[in-house]
Scaffold this motif. Structure first.
Motif, PDB file in Angstrom:
ATOM      1  N   LEU A 182      79.371  12.570  13.289  1.00 24.51           N
ATOM      2  CA  LEU A 182      78.518  13.576  13.919  1.00 24.51           C
ATOM      3  C   LEU A 182      78.003  14.589  12.898  1.00 24.51           C
ATOM      4  CD1 LEU A 182      80.502  14.173  17.227  1.00 24.51           C
ATOM      5  CD2 LEU A 182      78.355  12.911  16.956  1.00 24.51           C
ATOM      6  N   ALA A 183      78.841  14.977  11.949  1.00 30.81           N
ATOM      7  CA  ALA A 183      78.424  15.930  10.920  1.00 30.81           C
ATOM      8  C   ALA A 183      77.295  15.356  10.076  1.00 30.81           C
ATOM      9  CB  ALA A 183      79.610  16.301  10.027  1.00 30.81           C
ATOM     10  N   GLU A 184      77.384  14.072   9.786  1.00 31.81           N
ATOM     11  CA  GLU A 184      76.341  13.428   8.985  1.00 31.81           C
ATOM     12  C   GLU A 184      75.008  13.426   9.732  1.00 31.81           C
ATOM     13  OE1 GLU A 184      75.480   8.947   7.417  1.00 31.81           O
ATOM     14  OE2 GLU A 184      77.531   9.701   7.207  1.00 31.81           O
ATOM     15  N   GLN A 230      86.278   6.802  20.414  1.00 24.73           N
ATOM     16  CA  GLN A 230      86.005   7.978  19.589  1.00 24.73           C
ATOM     17  C   GLN A 230      85.287   9.043  20.407  1.00 24.73           C
ATOM     18  OE1 GLN A 230      83.675   6.222  16.449  1.00 24.73           O
ATOM     19  NE2 GLN A 230      85.401   6.191  15.019  1.00 24.73           N
ATOM     20  N   ARG A 231      84.296   8.618  21.186  1.00 23.86           N
ATOM     21  CA  ARG A 231      83.536   9.551  22.020  1.00 23.86           C
ATOM     22  C   ARG A 231      84.457  10.252  23.006  1.00 23.86           C
ATOM     23  NH1 ARG A 231      79.232   6.602  25.300  1.00 23.86           N
ATOM     24  NH2 ARG A 231      79.702   5.367  23.498  1.00 23.86           N
ATOM     25  N   GLY A 273      92.893  10.361  14.199  1.00 21.88           N
ATOM     26  CA  GLY A 273      92.023   9.520  13.380  1.00 21.88           C
ATOM     27  C   GLY A 273      90.667   9.303  14.026  1.00 21.88           C
ATOM     28  N   ARG A 274      90.665   9.042  15.317  1.00 21.96           N
ATOM     29  CA  ARG A 274      89.397   8.830  16.027  1.00 21.96           C
ATOM     30  C   ARG A 274      88.550  10.094  16.018  1.00 21.96           C
ATOM     31  NH1 ARG A 274      92.057   5.433  21.017  1.00 21.96           N
ATOM     32  NH2 ARG A 274      92.353   3.518  19.826  1.00 21.96           N
ATOM     33  N   ILE A 275      89.202  11.236  16.209  1.00 25.55           N
ATOM     34  CA  ILE A 275      88.459  12.497  16.199  1.00 25.55           C
ATOM     35  C   ILE A 275      87.912  12.781  14.806  1.00 25.55           C
ATOM     36  CG2 ILE A 275      88.673  15.005  16.454  1.00 25.55           C
ATOM     37  CD1 ILE A 275      90.643  14.413  18.787  1.00 25.55           C
ATOM     38  N   ALA A 276      88.705  12.517  13.774  1.00 22.56           N
ATOM     39  CA  ALA A 276      88.243  12.746  12.398  1.00 22.56           C
ATOM     40  C   ALA A 276      87.032  11.865  12.080  1.00 22.56           C
ATOM     41  CB  ALA A 276      89.376  12.471  11.410  1.00 22.56           C
ATOM     42  N   ARG A 277      87.096  10.594  12.476  1.00 26.73           N
ATOM     43  CA  ARG A 277      85.954   9.698  12.225  1.00 26.73           C
ATOM     44  C   ARG A 277      84.733  10.145  13.029  1.00 26.73           C
ATOM     45  NH1 ARG A 277      90.283   6.344  12.076  1.00 26.73           N
ATOM     46  NH2 ARG A 277      90.101   5.625  14.238  1.00 26.73           N
ATOM     47  N   THR A 305      99.216  10.068  19.136  1.00 28.16           N
ATOM     48  CA  THR A 305      98.508  11.259  18.663  1.00 28.16           C
ATOM     49  C   THR A 305      97.887  10.988  17.291  1.00 28.16           C
ATOM     50  OG1 THR A 305     100.558  12.196  17.791  1.00 28.16           O
ATOM     51  CG2 THR A 305      99.860  12.925  19.977  1.00 28.16           C
ATOM     52  N   THR A 306      98.524  10.157  16.478  1.00 28.32           N
ATOM     53  CA  THR A 306      97.967   9.805  15.168  1.00 28.32           C
ATOM     54  C   THR A 306      96.650   9.063  15.338  1.00 28.32           C
ATOM     55  OG1 THR A 306     100.197   9.669  14.253  1.00 28.32           O
ATOM     56  CG2 THR A 306      98.434   8.595  12.998  1.00 28.32           C
TER      57      THR A 306
END
Length: 193
Positions: free
Chosen positions: A185-187, A146-147, A176-180, A171-172
């Motif tokens: 990070l937003a939290e 993800q990082r 998904g990894r970027i969305a998670r 790419t899917t």
């Protein structure tokens, strides 16, 4: 470097050559052309490695190794224009290997020199420092994959397709990894909004 490597300078008047031309010349043994590629891309590769690894020494080692391997394997590169993507892929993969080989990581330090705009304002410098510490901690909580995906997309501006090639995923899976990663990070970063 081979004994047949030429060391003559690039042709007069050719101060800025495109990447593909430099790669072709480097493949032909022109050391100065490869030096230009290293100068051009060592900064972005170092910043990627530093953010992935959180350690200056490890990042320097990875970048040095990547450029050495790239020089040795330059003849294996299928397309001269693919050089940059190849560097990102090698850097990302080497960083992932270093992360996997590590014992659990304690504290991570980011290069604080990159934060600008807070000079002369201690309150702003303290806030920026706190934000960077929180971001570093949040990045540590992401999986290595993800990082890597988040950094390649958000910091280095790579496309989903380039990231997928770099980490050997679809790419899917990258999306998904970027969305998670973004959600996590937003939290963590919500107090600084």
């Amino acid at each position: 470097m081979t004994a047949s490597a030429r060391t003559e300078p690039l042709a007069a008047g050719e101060t800025v050559l495109d990447d593909a031309t430099l790669v072709a010349r480097a493949r032909d043994g022109e050391i100065r052309a490869y030096e230009q590629l290293v100068l051009r891309f060592q900064g972005p590769m170092y910043r990627l490695a530093l953010r992935m690894l959180g350690n200056k020494g490890d990042a320097e080692d990875v970048v040095q190794e990547v450029f050495l391997v790239a020089w040795r394997r330059l003849d294996q590169l299928q397309e001269d224009a693919a050089f940059v993507g190849w560097l990102y892929r090698m850097t990302t993969n080497r960083c992932l290997n270093v992360i996997r080989a590590r014992k659990p990581v304690a504290d991570v330090e980011l290069d604080q020199q990159e934060s600008t705009g807070s000079a002369g304002r201690p309150d702003r410098a303290a806030e920026t420092s706190a934000q960077m510490t929180a971001l570093t901690g949040a990045l540590d909580q992401l999986t290595a994959e993800q990082r890597a995906c988040w950094l390649l997309r958000e910091v280095h501006g790579r496309s989903y397709e380039e990231i997928a090639k770099a980490i050997g995923a679809t790419t899917t899976a990258v999306r998904g990894r970027i969305a998670r990663a973004r959600a996590q990070l937003a939290e963590v970063m919500a107090p600084w909004r």
